[in-house]
Design a protein around this motif. Structure first.
Motif, PDB file in Angstrom:
ATOM      1  N   GLU A   1     -35.783  15.839 -24.571  1.00  0.00           N
ATOM      2  CA  GLU A   1     -36.266  14.528 -25.221  1.00  0.00           C
ATOM      3  C   GLU A   1     -36.036  13.474 -23.932  1.00  0.00           C
TER       4      GLU A   1
ATOM      5  N   VAL B   1     -40.919  16.113 -24.829  1.00  0.00           N
ATOM      6  CA  VAL B   1     -41.448  15.008 -25.618  1.00  0.00           C
ATOM      7  C   VAL B   1     -40.798  13.505 -25.363  1.00  0.00           C
TER       8      VAL B   1
ATOM      9  N   ASN C   1     -38.120  12.456 -31.945  1.00  0.00           N
ATOM     10  CA  ASN C   1     -38.616  13.273 -30.948  1.00  0.00           C
ATOM     11  C   ASN C   1     -37.789  14.674 -31.062  1.00  0.00           C
TER      12      ASN C   1
END
Length: 394
Positions: free
Chosen positions: A194, A225, A239
């Motif tokens: 993330e 992401v 996410n």
């Protein structure tokens, strides 16, 4: 006598008990501690000076340190800087109530606000000012010319000649984080990450994590992401959930809230925290955390400001204990895996593992570093690429 009584003996961090008597706060003939190198003030003797010489003894400059933060302590990014600032001051005997000044919620995109923060710090007596977000660099370099008596230190790569710039080799700790996740991810090659903004420091975290994962498992891939924000709890949580829903169980992060760890904990996934030790936020998910240890850097800059030996074009790029993992969560990480990660840490320290050594390819198959060569620091700092096992890079 105290030992025989079973009481705690008196102990000192240094044999000379430096700092207790106060003598080492002196400048002698313009030299911190005195003219003899690596000698404390109490070991400077009159016989070292010529007969009839005039000796000038002055108090060292009192440090009043100002720090400019992007958010407040609710952001782990800023909390990490704040904790290091406090620890550095305490190590130097600086009163954090009177001589540690902070300005919070100072946007990188508001030059007037940044300038106002600097002016307020200078008016309050700050003689060294730390910019704790890369977006302040250009304006602080300009303001140094307006306030030449103030030392400006900026979290940034080595770009400007009139401000101190400091950076940490974060890739060392993140390599260990990726290695840990890949070892734990038995039976799967897919890891997650993330990420906040498309910034060099973020790309560094992603790439180093991916390279560490590949060192443990040559087939490992890292799905990224993006939050496109430095701090957004909802997006970070969403996410993390997206990664988990795709079947990913272990992930890294470059984020400033506990949203990712807490989402992992709520969904049976695991992660390596970021900025500060996040285990307390999600003890059922955080295996360890990557921690920026700025304390030695801040302390050195403040000490040299006090001594009058600071160079305004100094550049810090530190690794080792400045780029470290927090203690392992013993409930989540088996001892044998902890030992393997610590072995990798030692190999990085002694040069047996070089994170950006060739052959190294990007995510399009281009050779970044040839076999037998090592990437230059300038390219590591720019980090304008994603390594070949990263998926979802921008």
């Amino acid at each position: 006598d105290l030992v025989h009584k079973g009481e705690e003996p008196v102990a000192f961090d240094h044999d000379c008990r430096e700092g207790i008597c106060g003598m080492c706060s002196l400048h002698i003939d313009g030299h911190a501690h005195g003219p003899s190198q690596a000698v404390t003030t109490c070991q400077i003797y009159m016989r070292q000076f010529k007969d009839g010489a005039t000796i000038t003894v002055e108090a060292a400059t009192e440090v009043k340190a100002g720090f400019i933060f992007l958010h407040d302590e609710n952001s782990t990014y800023d909390l990490n800087f704040l904790n290091a600032a406090k620890e550095a001051c305490e190590n130097m005997g600086i009163d954090t109530e009177t001589n540690l000044l902070t300005m919070e919620e100072i946007s990188e995109e508001d030059p007037a606000l940044i300038e106002s923060a600097v002016e307020e710090l200078v008016d309050s007596g700050a003689n060294v000012i730390f910019g704790c977000s890369t977006g302040y660099a250009g304006l602080l370099a300009e303001l140094q010319e307006e306030f030449p008596e103030v030392v400006f230190a900026q979290y940034n790569n080595d770009v400007y000649e009139n401000i101190v710039e400091f950076q940490i080799r974060g890739y060392e700790g993140m390599f260990q984080a990726g290695y840990l996740c890949a070892l734990m991810n038995e039976g799967s090659n897919e890891l997650g990450f993330e990420a906040s903004m498309d910034d060099a420091s973020v790309r560094t975290a992603i790439n180093a994590f991916a390279l560490g994962a590949k060192y443990a498992n040559p087939e490992a891939t890292v799905q990224v992401v993006w939050a496109d924000s430095w701090y957004d709890l909802d997006i970070e949580a969403n996410n993390a959930k997206t990664l988990i829903d795709s079947g990913i169980k272990y992930m890294g992060m470059e984020a400033s809230s506990p949203a990712v760890p807490q989402t992992c904990e709520a969904n049976g996934a695991f992660c390596v925290g970021y900025n500060v030790d996040m285990e307390e936020s999600a003890p059922g998910a955080v295996m360890t955390s990557f921690v920026w240890n700025w304390t030695p850097v801040f302390q050195d800059i403040m000490q040299k400001t006090a001594d009058g030996t600071i160079s305004i074009d100094a550049d810090y790029y530190e690794g080792g204990e400045c780029s470290a993992l927090a203690d392992f969560n013993d409930e989540l990480v088996p001892e044998e895996i902890q030992a393997k990660v610590l072995e990798v840490k030692e190999k990085i320290a002694n040069g047996e593992i070089v994170v950006y050594a060739g052959e190294l390819k990007d995510d399009e198959g281009n050779v970044l570093v040839a076999e037998g060569e090592v990437m230059a620091d300038a390219d590591i700092l720019a980090q304008d690429f994603f390594v070949e096992n990263v998926k979802g890079g921008k």
